[in-house]
Motif scaffolding. Structure first.
Motif, PDB file in Angstrom:
ATOM      1  N   PHE A  88       0.853  -1.352  -0.011  1.00 13.43           N
ATOM      2  CA  PHE A  88      -0.080   0.023  -0.073  1.00 13.43           C
ATOM      3  C   PHE A  88       0.816   1.426   0.055  1.00 13.43           C
ATOM      4  N   SER A  89       1.998   1.110   0.640  1.00 17.58           N
ATOM      5  CA  SER A  89       2.924   2.376   0.658  1.00 17.58           C
ATOM      6  C   SER A  89       3.279   2.628  -0.697  1.00 17.58           C
ATOM      7  N   THR A  90       3.767   1.812  -1.365  1.00 22.55           N
ATOM      8  CA  THR A  90       4.317   1.627  -2.826  1.00 22.55           C
ATOM      9  C   THR A  90       3.228   2.254  -3.719  1.00 22.55           C
ATOM     10  N   TYR A  91       2.040   1.448  -3.632  1.00 23.60           N
ATOM     11  CA  TYR A  91       0.914   1.994  -4.308  1.00 23.60           C
ATOM     12  C   TYR A  91       0.645   3.555  -4.033  1.00 23.60           C
ATOM     13  N   ARG A 117       2.656  -4.528  -6.283  1.00 27.59           N
ATOM     14  CA  ARG A 117       2.824  -6.075  -5.908  1.00 27.59           C
ATOM     15  C   ARG A 117       4.012  -6.640  -6.237  1.00 27.59           C
ATOM     16  N   THR A 118       4.607  -6.219  -7.419  1.00 26.61           N
ATOM     17  CA  THR A 118       6.115  -6.558  -7.770  1.00 26.61           C
ATOM     18  C   THR A 118       7.103  -6.292  -6.544  1.00 26.61           C
ATOM     19  N   ALA A 119       6.928  -5.140  -6.157  1.00 27.53           N
ATOM     20  CA  ALA A 119       7.957  -4.629  -4.848  1.00 27.53           C
ATOM     21  C   ALA A 119       7.767  -5.491  -3.565  1.00 27.53           C
ATOM     22  N   ALA A 120       6.395  -5.625  -3.422  1.00 26.32           N
ATOM     23  CA  ALA A 120       6.116  -6.446  -2.371  1.00 26.32           C
ATOM     24  C   ALA A 120       6.434  -7.861  -2.509  1.00 26.32           C
ATOM     25  N   LEU A 168       5.643 -14.044  -9.312  1.00 26.40           N
ATOM     26  CA  LEU A 168       5.090 -12.959  -9.968  1.00 26.40           C
ATOM     27  C   LEU A 168       4.185 -13.119 -11.102  1.00 26.40           C
ATOM     28  N   LEU A 169       4.184 -14.168 -11.735  1.00 24.45           N
ATOM     29  CA  LEU A 169       3.204 -14.155 -12.691  1.00 24.45           C
ATOM     30  C   LEU A 169       2.023 -14.528 -12.222  1.00 24.45           C
ATOM     31  N   ARG A 170       1.673 -14.971 -10.826  1.00 25.18           N
ATOM     32  CA  ARG A 170       0.376 -15.091 -10.142  1.00 25.18           C
ATOM     33  C   ARG A 170      -0.026 -13.471  -9.552  1.00 25.18           C
ATOM     34  N   ASP A 171       1.071 -13.059  -8.629  1.00 28.51           N
ATOM     35  CA  ASP A 171       0.562 -11.882  -7.959  1.00 28.51           C
ATOM     36  C   ASP A 171       0.382 -10.596  -8.755  1.00 28.51           C
ATOM     37  N   VAL A 172       1.306 -10.500  -9.733  1.00 29.61           N
ATOM     38  CA  VAL A 172       1.251  -9.012 -10.346  1.00 29.61           C
ATOM     39  C   VAL A 172       0.053  -9.045 -11.228  1.00 29.61           C
ATOM     40  N   PRO A 173      -0.126 -10.016 -12.040  1.00 28.13           N
ATOM     41  CA  PRO A 173      -1.592  -9.783 -12.809  1.00 28.13           C
ATOM     42  C   PRO A 173      -2.850  -9.840 -11.822  1.00 28.13           C
ATOM     43  N   PHE A 174      -2.651 -10.705 -10.692  1.00 27.23           N
ATOM     44  CA  PHE A 174      -3.592 -10.521  -9.890  1.00 27.23           C
ATOM     45  C   PHE A 174      -4.139  -9.148  -9.258  1.00 27.23           C
ATOM     46  N   SER A 175      -2.848  -8.571  -8.814  1.00 25.98           N
ATOM     47  CA  SER A 175      -3.114  -7.115  -8.360  1.00 25.98           C
ATOM     48  C   SER A 175      -3.613  -6.220  -9.106  1.00 25.98           C
ATOM     49  N   GLY A 176      -2.931  -6.401 -10.656  1.00 20.55           N
ATOM     50  CA  GLY A 176      -3.218  -5.373 -11.787  1.00 20.55           C
ATOM     51  C   GLY A 176      -4.841  -5.674 -12.009  1.00 20.55           C
ATOM     52  N   ILE A 177      -5.319  -6.917 -12.252  1.00 19.00           N
ATOM     53  CA  ILE A 177      -6.634  -7.054 -12.733  1.00 19.00           C
ATOM     54  C   ILE A 177      -7.359  -6.608 -11.221  1.00 19.00           C
ATOM     55  N   TYR A 178      -7.002  -6.824 -10.236  1.00 15.09           N
ATOM     56  CA  TYR A 178      -7.986  -6.426  -8.881  1.00 15.09           C
ATOM     57  C   TYR A 178      -8.303  -5.148  -9.135  1.00 15.09           C
TER      58      TYR A 178
END
Length: 285
Positions: A88-91, A117-120, A168-178
């Motif tokens: 959240f701080s990065t976002y 999400r990439t950073a975290a 990263l293939l799981r979390d980055v798309p998840f966060s972006g889509i979400y």
């Protein structure tokens, strides 16, 4: 630039930590069940009984008692609390730097969510590996710090970053889509709802709908990630091949229900708590 507790990014980090604490404590059993389902060795042989959520739940309670459902909560806390804070701080920092004012568009939301999400994800991956091993039931680590030392001593530090690509293939798309669906759906709510006392409930509902879609799209990557982190000698391509050989295409969706429930509820709760706390600080999330 000097940072203090009054700095907006620090406040965003603290809000994320609080939301991560609440969501982890509540939904850890779903994560444990998901991990057990994904690491189960039962295959699609004729006559074999399919292992489901209820079966795993009963097995854990019977063999490890009710508190066994919270096995791995220590590494979950160690990962999620600072991880959500970093997210959240990065976002917030990215949004303030690139947007300043206004709500992000669809593509901007994808980039903001994916970047945060990439950073975290990279920063917290070693603890994620330990968390997955705690939950799968195949390792007998006594503590998070002890597990980290054991892995470094017996497998080398590189094992703590096993499954990085799948993660990263799981979390980055998840966060972006979400974030894309969440921000766009929230912006489309009538103004009287967004400014009323029912806004947190409306945001939570929007978060659930966004999380379901994002979870289902990224489920195959989650299965591969879990397999690689439990058996770090496997490469990502080998894990994909093994999953297909053992379980066919449905194997890539093992644990989809508990993961969708957990990720959806965690994301919806995290964003709701974060936005309410940021509003309490007088900051626009």
């Amino acid at each position: 630039m000097e940072l203090s507790l009054a700095h907006p990014a620090i406040k965003a980090f603290l809000c994320g930590c609080v939301s991560g604490t609440c969501s982890t404590l509540l939904f850890q059993p779903l994560d444990l069940i998901k991990t057990r389902l994904q690491t189960s060795q039962s295959g699609p042989q004729p006559g074999s009984r399919r292992v489901g959520m209820v079966t795993v739940l009963r097995s854990v309670v019977r063999t490890e008692r009710l508190l066994g459902l919270w096995k791995g909560v220590s590494p979950s806390f160690a990962r999620t609390i600072p991880g959500v804070g970093v997210y959240f701080s990065t976002y917030y920092s990215l949004k303030q730097h690139f947007l300043q004012d206004g709500s992000p568009g669809a593509l901007q939301a994808v980039l903001l969510g994916g970047g945060a999400r990439t950073a975290a994800g990279v920063l917290m991956l070693p603890v994620t590996v330990i968390k997955t091993r705690f939950e799968c039931g195949r390792y007998s680590y006594g503590s998070v710090s002890g597990a980290l030392r054991s892995v470094c001593r017996t497998e080398g530090p590189g094992a703590l970053f096993s499954g990085l690509m799948a993660t990263l293939l799981r979390d980055v798309p998840f966060s972006g889509i979400y974030v894309m669906f969440y921000s766009q759906a929230k912006a489309s709510l009538p103004k009287e709802i967004r400014t009323s006392g029912s806004a947190p409930l409306a945001n939570f509902t929007v978060g659930i709908l966004s999380g379901i879609l994002a979870s289902l799209i990224t489920q195959p990557a989650d299965v591969v990630k879990t397999r690689v982190q439990v058996s770090p000698q496997l490469r990502t391509a080998e894990a994909i091949r093994n999953i297909y050989v053992e379980h066919r295409l449905q194997g890539f969706f093992r644990g989809a229900v508990p993961r969708a429930l957990r990720r959806t509820l965690i994301a919806a709760m995290a964003w709701t708590v974060y936005e309410q706390m940021m509003a309490g600080f007088g900051l626009k999330s």
